[in-house]
Write a protein that holds these residues in place. Sequence first.
Motif, mmCIF file in Angstrom:
data_model
loop_
_atom_site.group_PDB
_atom_site.id
_atom_site.type_symbol
_atom_site.label_atom_id
_atom_site.label_comp_id
_atom_site.label_asym_id
_atom_site.label_seq_id
_atom_site.Cartn_x
_atom_site.Cartn_y
_atom_site.Cartn_z
ATOM 1 N N TRP A 124 98.650 42.676 22.663
ATOM 2 C CA TRP A 124 98.568 43.142 21.372
ATOM 3 C C TRP A 124 99.711 42.179 20.315
ATOM 4 C CZ3 TRP A 124 97.982 48.376 20.702
ATOM 5 C CH2 TRP A 124 96.658 48.812 22.008
ATOM 6 N N ARG A 125 100.068 40.996 21.252
ATOM 7 C CA ARG A 125 101.244 40.152 20.609
ATOM 8 C C ARG A 125 99.486 39.193 19.978
ATOM 9 N NH1 ARG A 125 106.097 39.049 24.464
ATOM 10 N NH2 ARG A 125 105.943 37.495 22.604
ATOM 11 N N GLU A 126 100.362 38.549 19.269
ATOM 12 C CA GLU A 126 99.532 37.743 18.274
ATOM 13 C C GLU A 126 100.050 36.351 18.713
ATOM 14 O OE1 GLU A 126 99.340 37.785 14.313
ATOM 15 O OE2 GLU A 126 97.698 40.329 13.884
ATOM 16 N N ASP A 127 101.306 36.393 18.782
ATOM 17 C CA ASP A 127 101.547 34.535 19.302
ATOM 18 C C ASP A 127 101.795 34.741 20.769
ATOM 19 O OD1 ASP A 127 104.074 37.680 20.137
ATOM 20 O OD2 ASP A 127 105.135 36.078 20.039
ATOM 21 N N SER A 128 100.826 35.375 21.579
ATOM 22 C CA SER A 128 100.810 35.374 23.081
ATOM 23 C C SER A 128 100.053 33.957 23.084
ATOM 24 C CB SER A 128 100.729 36.455 24.156
ATOM 25 O OG SER A 128 99.032 36.974 23.259
ATOM 26 N N GLU A 129 100.237 34.218 24.460
ATOM 27 C CA GLU A 129 99.316 32.343 24.979
ATOM 28 C C GLU A 129 97.945 33.173 24.963
ATOM 29 O OE1 GLU A 129 99.090 28.606 28.283
ATOM 30 O OE2 GLU A 129 100.335 30.676 28.845
ATOM 31 N N LEU A 130 97.482 33.620 25.808
ATOM 32 C CA LEU A 130 96.492 34.570 25.404
ATOM 33 C C LEU A 130 95.701 34.698 24.007
ATOM 34 C CD1 LEU A 130 93.666 35.571 27.552
ATOM 35 C CD2 LEU A 130 95.053 37.507 26.739
ATOM 36 N N SER A 131 96.874 35.201 22.870
ATOM 37 C CA SER A 131 96.080 35.618 21.773
ATOM 38 C C SER A 131 95.419 34.112 20.938
ATOM 39 C CB SER A 131 97.378 36.499 20.673
ATOM 40 O OG SER A 131 97.218 37.527 21.653
ATOM 41 N N ARG A 132 96.367 33.541 20.756
ATOM 42 C CA ARG A 132 96.571 31.838 20.818
ATOM 43 C C ARG A 132 95.133 31.262 20.907
ATOM 44 N NH1 ARG A 132 101.761 31.481 21.547
ATOM 45 N NH2 ARG A 132 101.230 29.871 23.986
ATOM 46 N N PHE A 133 94.576 31.263 22.719
ATOM 47 C CA PHE A 133 93.074 30.501 22.699
ATOM 48 C C PHE A 133 92.956 32.208 22.143
ATOM 49 C CE2 PHE A 133 89.278 31.088 25.416
ATOM 50 C CZ PHE A 133 89.604 29.602 25.851
ATOM 51 N N ASN A 134 92.114 32.925 21.947
ATOM 52 C CA ASN A 134 91.192 33.656 21.705
ATOM 53 C C ASN A 134 91.382 34.269 19.721
ATOM 54 O OD1 ASN A 134 91.029 35.304 23.740
ATOM 55 N ND2 ASN A 134 91.966 37.458 23.176
ATOM 56 N N GLN A 135 92.357 33.102 19.462
ATOM 57 C CA GLN A 135 92.216 32.916 17.877
ATOM 58 C C GLN A 135 91.289 31.842 17.834
ATOM 59 O OE1 GLN A 135 95.952 32.848 16.736
ATOM 60 N NE2 GLN A 135 96.518 34.992 17.168
ATOM 61 N N GLN A 136 91.283 31.051 18.220
ATOM 62 C CA GLN A 136 90.640 29.281 18.413
ATOM 63 C C GLN A 136 89.149 29.557 17.468
ATOM 64 O OE1 GLN A 136 93.249 27.449 21.915
ATOM 65 N NE2 GLN A 136 90.916 26.537 21.438
ATOM 66 N N GLN A 137 88.453 29.635 16.632
ATOM 67 C CA GLN A 137 87.605 29.201 16.223
ATOM 68 C C GLN A 137 86.813 28.502 17.336
ATOM 69 O OE1 GLN A 137 87.358 28.135 11.971
ATOM 70 N NE2 GLN A 137 87.918 30.585 11.939
ATOM 71 N N ASP A 138 87.107 27.412 17.785
ATOM 72 C CA ASP A 138 86.850 26.148 18.302
ATOM 73 C C ASP A 138 86.959 26.173 20.486
ATOM 74 O OD1 ASP A 138 85.033 24.688 19.325
ATOM 75 O OD2 ASP A 138 85.213 22.299 18.649
ATOM 76 N N GLN A 139 86.691 26.859 20.852
ATOM 77 C CA GLN A 139 86.394 27.226 22.146
ATOM 78 C C GLN A 139 86.148 26.114 23.279
ATOM 79 O OE1 GLN A 139 86.836 31.480 23.844
ATOM 80 N NE2 GLN A 139 88.217 31.472 21.445
ATOM 81 N N SER A 140 85.617 25.270 22.354
ATOM 82 C CA SER A 140 84.390 24.229 24.148
ATOM 83 C C SER A 140 85.431 23.353 23.771
ATOM 84 C CB SER A 140 83.185 23.746 22.635
ATOM 85 O OG SER A 140 83.427 23.093 21.473
ATOM 86 N N GLU A 141 86.825 23.030 23.806
ATOM 87 C CA GLU A 141 87.861 22.071 23.992
ATOM 88 C C GLU A 141 88.348 22.574 25.134
ATOM 89 O OE1 GLU A 141 87.031 18.369 23.492
ATOM 90 O OE2 GLU A 141 85.387 18.603 21.810
ATOM 91 N N TRP A 142 89.077 21.972 26.271
ATOM 92 C CA TRP A 142 89.718 22.678 27.224
ATOM 93 C C TRP A 142 91.044 22.450 26.873
ATOM 94 C CZ3 TRP A 142 87.925 23.795 31.554
ATOM 95 C CH2 TRP A 142 86.802 23.063 32.401
ATOM 96 N N THR A 143 91.432 23.560 27.371
ATOM 97 C CA THR A 143 92.852 24.198 26.156
ATOM 98 C C THR A 143 93.249 24.600 27.705
ATOM 99 O OG1 THR A 143 91.948 25.295 24.432
ATOM 100 C CG2 THR A 143 94.386 26.107 24.911
ATOM 101 N N PRO A 144 94.473 23.405 27.878
ATOM 102 C CA PRO A 144 95.415 23.715 28.644
ATOM 103 C C PRO A 144 96.819 24.799 28.838
ATOM 104 C CG PRO A 144 96.202 21.499 27.361
ATOM 105 C CD PRO A 144 95.591 22.207 26.714
ATOM 106 N N VAL A 145 97.035 25.934 29.700
ATOM 107 C CA VAL A 145 97.507 26.949 29.578
ATOM 108 C C VAL A 145 98.254 26.809 31.173
ATOM 109 C CG1 VAL A 145 95.374 28.338 29.276
ATOM 110 C CG2 VAL A 145 95.644 27.803 31.281
ATOM 111 N N SER A 146 99.963 27.914 30.987
ATOM 112 C CA SER A 146 100.684 27.613 31.715
ATOM 113 C C SER A 146 100.197 27.724 33.270
ATOM 114 C CB SER A 146 101.350 29.178 31.357
ATOM 115 O OG SER A 146 100.748 30.259 31.566
#
Length: 349
Positions: free
Chosen positions: A82-104
């Motif tokens: 529900w928050r566009e600035d959340s860590e999860l939302s930022r991943f969801n907004q990535q058009q290319d998710q094929s590269e490794w994305t570090p997360v908390s």
Amino acid sequence: MTSGMPQPVRVVLASIFWMLAVAALAGCSFEPEEKIWEISGGIFGTTYHINVVLTEDRETLEDLSQGIEKTLESVDGAMSTWREDSELSRFNQQQDQSEWTPVSAELFEVLEAAQAVAEQSGGAFDITIGPVVNLWGFGPDGRPEQVPGDDELAQRLSRTGFRFLELDAGRQAIRARRPQYLDLSGIAKGYAVDAVARYLEQQGVDRYLVEIGGEVRVKGRKPDGSAWRLAVEEPVEQARQVNRVIAMDRNSMATSGDYRNYYESNGQRYSHTIDPSTGRPVGHRLASVTVIAGSSMLADAWATAFTVLGYEQGYRLALQKNLAVYFIVREGDGFETYHTPAFATYLIE
């Protein structure tokens, strides 16, 4: 988010001076009395109520209240859709998710647990079902003007699948082999309960009850030595009624059901619980399922999985996994209840 001022469940009216005087006259030492204190507030669009067993110490209670709020804000900032600035939302907004994305660390812990329950439940629990949840009107997009058609549903469903999501524990990173929209609504609230419990224990609080939106974790006993008593709710819409009462001095409890979050269209009832295998709201006789587990995060996820599976499949799987599960099933105009052997020890007759 605001946090309610701590309020004691029981209040001793006598002054500390008076009690000290009586203790001195009696020739004994004064021991501060332990009480149950409640800290409450709002988060995730719901409320939280935390009970802690402490002697009266306003400064400690205020510190705990602020720490709890920070803990919950951290979870919200990591996992909210529900928050566009959340860590999860930022991943969801990535058009290319094929590269490794570090997360908390906290987000990775939840994703790892979610994938494990997805695998063990045969996909009944699937955090990639978010696009379909949104299509049916149970996400941030709001309710649709009309029920989704078959073509639109098939198109959304084709974008889901928990096996497309990959996790790397060494890197503490995630990636998706095709773009995914992740929705942690079936597990993040449970994780938040665990996070608050961990925070309390770090502060030296070893007796507590943490409840967020119905998900509960307890440890220790109340000042009178009794276990915490929790209610399994009757799955009715009109009022809050108790179906059974359980007692616990450790572990977590989560309940999932179709009797609160739903809507009707053209005489058809649509539950918020979506079956990942069909992309449609569940429509079986299971009205409510309650799971007791070591962590609220796992209890939360398994409650969702069993709600998807229904009573028959769910009960078989619960027995296989030796899980403590309580099912409430619609039978005619009423309900029948069933529970696994592992659940029986918690029931108060």
